[in-house]
Enzyme design. Structure first.
Site, mmCIF file in Angstrom:
data_model
loop_
_atom_site.group_PDB
_atom_site.id
_atom_site.type_symbol
_atom_site.label_atom_id
_atom_site.label_comp_id
_atom_site.label_asym_id
_atom_site.label_seq_id
_atom_site.Cartn_x
_atom_site.Cartn_y
_atom_site.Cartn_z
ATOM 1 N N GLY A 88 17.513 57.122 33.122
ATOM 2 C CA GLY A 88 18.008 58.404 32.626
ATOM 3 C C GLY A 88 17.295 59.578 33.261
ATOM 4 O O GLY A 88 16.379 59.413 34.064
ATOM 5 N N GLU A 89 17.757 60.794 32.867
ATOM 6 C CA GLU A 89 17.188 61.998 33.476
ATOM 7 C C GLU A 89 15.814 62.334 32.882
ATOM 8 O O GLU A 89 15.526 61.960 31.754
ATOM 9 C CB GLU A 89 18.105 63.186 33.199
ATOM 10 C CG GLU A 89 19.497 63.041 33.775
ATOM 11 C CD GLU A 89 20.478 63.955 33.071
ATOM 12 O OE1 GLU A 89 21.146 64.727 33.760
ATOM 13 O OE2 GLU A 89 20.561 63.908 31.825
ATOM 14 N N VAL A 90 15.036 63.069 33.662
ATOM 15 C CA VAL A 90 13.741 63.532 33.167
ATOM 16 C C VAL A 90 13.690 65.056 33.302
ATOM 17 O O VAL A 90 14.080 65.605 34.331
ATOM 18 C CB VAL A 90 12.565 62.884 33.949
ATOM 19 C CG1 VAL A 90 11.233 63.282 33.345
ATOM 20 C CG2 VAL A 90 12.705 61.365 33.978
ATOM 21 N N LYS A 100 11.842 62.268 28.944
ATOM 22 C CA LYS A 100 12.609 61.228 29.645
ATOM 23 C C LYS A 100 13.740 60.773 28.728
ATOM 24 O O LYS A 100 13.501 60.160 27.687
ATOM 25 C CB LYS A 100 11.658 60.068 29.986
ATOM 26 C CG LYS A 100 12.276 58.980 30.810
ATOM 27 C CD LYS A 100 11.181 58.042 31.325
ATOM 28 C CE LYS A 100 11.747 56.735 31.837
ATOM 29 N NZ LYS A 100 10.706 55.802 32.291
ATOM 30 N N ASP A 129 5.484 47.468 38.861
ATOM 31 C CA ASP A 129 6.139 48.446 39.746
ATOM 32 C C ASP A 129 5.110 49.428 40.303
ATOM 33 O O ASP A 129 5.331 50.646 40.302
ATOM 34 C CB ASP A 129 7.261 49.173 39.001
ATOM 35 C CG ASP A 129 8.275 49.800 39.973
ATOM 36 O OD1 ASP A 129 8.205 49.495 41.187
ATOM 37 O OD2 ASP A 129 9.122 50.587 39.522
HETATM 38 N N1 LIG Z 1 4.616 62.622 32.672
HETATM 39 C C1 LIG Z 1 5.396 63.092 33.638
HETATM 40 N N2 LIG Z 1 5.169 64.294 34.169
HETATM 41 C C2 LIG Z 1 5.954 64.774 35.151
HETATM 42 N N3 LIG Z 1 7.004 64.107 35.654
HETATM 43 C C3 LIG Z 1 7.287 62.908 35.192
HETATM 44 C C4 LIG Z 1 6.514 62.320 34.157
HETATM 45 N N4 LIG Z 1 7.032 61.095 33.889
HETATM 46 C C5 LIG Z 1 8.073 60.945 34.715
HETATM 47 N N5 LIG Z 1 8.241 62.011 35.505
HETATM 48 C C6 LIG Z 1 9.262 62.222 36.541
HETATM 49 O O1 LIG Z 1 10.427 61.508 36.237
HETATM 50 C C7 LIG Z 1 10.712 60.517 37.236
HETATM 51 C C8 LIG Z 1 11.299 59.283 36.592
HETATM 52 O O2 LIG Z 1 10.413 58.800 35.606
HETATM 53 P P1 LIG Z 1 10.085 57.255 35.476
HETATM 54 O O3 LIG Z 1 9.592 56.794 36.805
HETATM 55 O O4 LIG Z 1 9.202 57.044 34.313
HETATM 56 O O5 LIG Z 1 11.548 56.734 35.132
HETATM 57 P P2 LIG Z 1 12.321 55.480 35.616
HETATM 58 O O6 LIG Z 1 13.670 55.542 35.032
HETATM 59 O O7 LIG Z 1 11.552 54.271 35.299
HETATM 60 O O8 LIG Z 1 12.350 55.805 37.148
HETATM 61 P P3 LIG Z 1 12.278 54.985 38.464
HETATM 62 O O9 LIG Z 1 13.670 54.778 38.860
HETATM 63 O O10 LIG Z 1 11.516 55.913 39.374
HETATM 64 O O11 LIG Z 1 11.501 53.740 38.281
HETATM 65 C C9 LIG Z 1 9.372 60.306 37.918
HETATM 66 O O12 LIG Z 1 9.481 59.837 39.235
HETATM 67 C C10 LIG Z 1 8.816 61.713 37.874
HETATM 68 O O13 LIG Z 1 9.470 62.504 38.840
#
Ligand SMILES: Nc1ncnc2c1ncn2[C@@H]1O[C@H](COP(=O)(O)OP(=O)(O)OP(=O)(O)O)[C@@H](O)[C@H]1O
Length: 466
Positions: free
Chosen positions: A87-89, A104, A206
């Site tokens: 999802g979006e962050v 997130k 990861d």
């Molecule tokens: N605590 C934080 N502070 C700032 N940015 C964050 C933080 N947590 C996540 N992000 C941003 O959001 C993005 C996605 O978060 P995350 O990696 O936890 O999600 P995901 O869905 O598991 O993503 P991925 O596909 O990269 O594995 C990160 O690469 C980063 O850009």
């Protein structure tokens, strides 16, 4: 007894009583248990009791507080900073404290099943993992939005303390000059976070520079627990099988590439080794685009994979397939050149504490400056082909390198002060963190459909999160 716990007891008694009453009076409260001739007045009294109990119950829940389920409106969304697999962050500000957070959004893939199990797993693990070097989950929030057909939908958000940078972004910024002390401090944080994770019996699965965040204060935080899972350590008996479709290809260790499904913490240690080297090379050290290519790159840098360096390698499920002529993924006779390759970069700092090597090639590396042999020794061990020969995160944290001059610092705040803009702010719109590590080579999450590759036979294993 506190008033809250006494009302909790009352509420649970009310719930218990109301459900037993409901069972007694049957559905809707108007019929009697089969065959029982109950006078009407008695039914009406039971009905009233049930209503009263339900009202008490409702009142209790209305007055209760839910520390983990605040409404997301307590945060002001500022900008979208990332698009995670789940999802979006968003970057947001807490309206009451002014604190910056990352929201997130949990992708509700199948709303009928409620809160996604993967997100629930992430939350449960993060609750256990309170540590300076692990991303700080503040709370889980929800919001009600009117969906199509005016049906209310709940969206959940994980709320994290905001980090200004990720390591992949910092390393790709040629204005960021990292000294040996910066690298040592960041590596100390990294192995400390990993050690906490492994002591808590959790595998990250990861590890990559894009999943390593750095706060404004210069503290490293391991992030993205979307693929993490708890593990059991058994001395005897059959060991559980895990999916081997984990870890972004460039950071994937030889045992996973050879199909191991009984792997352990050392898969994360390999990732830590790749990240350590990347702090000098400023780009991922082995960028394969298929599993075979990745194995070839590993052999090229770390030496051939053979029983000489890894006695159990031939027991790996894909050993035979990968050594076949068609795959040629396991070239023999390759020398380990890791130390030679890194020697020119892993230089000690100059007398003014400034870095003496320049990975971006703006100045020629100075051959007269000594290489940091202790750093080299640690890197060499983290990238051992045989997982059993890699140190544990605990051992790595105690490595000699961290206790020798120049000593690591508390944080890399001074480095952060040289990077005025948050990495997220200037990468947003271009797919924040699309820089490196979150790359076209990034492997899909285990639950996602696999991209067709000319790699190992697809469907060898069931692709699920265990
Ligand atoms: N605590 C934080 N502070 C700032 N940015 C964050 C933080 N947590 C996540 N992000 C941003 O959001 C993005 C996605 O978060 P995350 O990696 O936890 O999600 P995901 O869905 O598991 O993503 P991925 O596909 O990269 O594995 C990160 O690469 C980063 O850009």
């Amino acid at each position: 007894m506190s008033s809250q716990s006494s009302s909790a007891t009352a509420a649970s008694a009310a719930l218990h009583q109301s459900s037993s009453q409901r069972a007694l009076i049957g559905h809707g409260g108007t019929s009697t248990p089969s065959g029982a001739g109950t006078p009407n007045s008695q039914i009406q009294q039971s009905d009233l009791d049930v209503k009263q109990h339900l009202m008490n119950y409702q009142r209790y829940f209305d007055s209760a507080s839910y520390p983990y389920i605040n409404d997301v409106s307590s945060y002001e969304k500022l900008s979208k900073i990332g698009q995670g697999t789940f999802g979006e962050v968003f970057k947001a500000r807490c309206k009451s404290t002014g604190k910056m957070v990352a929201l997130k959004k949990i992708l509700m893939e199948n709303e009928k099943e409620g809160f996604p199990i993967t997100a629930l797993r992430e939350v449960k693990m993060l609750e256990q993992l309170k540590h300076d070097n692990i991303t700080d989950l503040i709370e889980v929030c929800s919001s009600k939005t009117a969906g199509p057909g005016a049906k209310d939908r709940t969206t959940f958000y994980l709320v994290f303390a905001f980090c200004e940078h990720d390591l992949a972004g910092l390393l790709s910024n040629n204005k960021v000059r990292m000294s040996l002390v910066h690298i040592k401090t960041l590596m100390k944080h990294l192995v400390a976070g990993l050690n906490k994770l492994h002591r808590s019996k959790i595998l990250h699965r990861d590890m990559k520079a894009a999943n390593v965040l750095i706060s404004r204060e210069g503290v490293l935080k391991l992030a993205d627990f979307g693929l993490a899972r708890p593990f059991v350590q058994r001395e005897s008996g059959p060991r559980p099988l895990y999916t081997n479709r984990v870890v972004t290809l460039w950071y994937r260790p030889p045992e996973l590439l050879l199909g191991d499904r009984q792997y352990g913490t050392k898969i994360d240690v390999w990732g830590a080794g790749c990240i350590m080297a990347e702090m000098w090379t400023r780009q991922p050290i082995m960028q394969g685009d298929t599993e075979q290519k990745q194995l070839q790159l590993i052999s090229g840098l770390c030496g051939s994979i053979s029983t000489r360096v890894w006695p159990n390698c031939e027991k790996m499920p894909l050993w035979v397939a990968m050594s076949s002529e068609a795959n040629s993924a396991l070239p023999q006779g390759k020398k380990r050149i890791l130390r030679d390759k890194m020697r020119i970069l892993m230089k000690c700092d100059g007398p003014d504490g400034k870095p003496m090597s320049d990975p971006f090639g703006r100045s020629r590396p100075n051959d007269n400056v000594p290489t940091d042999e202790d750093a080299m020794n640690l890197l060499d061990s983290l990238l051992a082909i045989d997982p059993d020969k890699r140190p544990s995160a605990d051992e790595a944290e105690d490595d000699l390198w961290f206790f020798k001059a120049p000593m690591p610092k508390e944080n890399v705040q001074d480095l952060m002060d040289t990077v005025p803009t948050s990495q997220f702010e200037y990468t947003v719109g271009k797919g924040a963190h699309a820089n490196r590590g979150r790359h076209q080579n990034q492997q899909p999450r285990p639950h996602q459909p696999q991209r067709a590759t000319n790699a190992i036979p697809a469907g060898q294993y069931r692709d699920t999160i265990f």
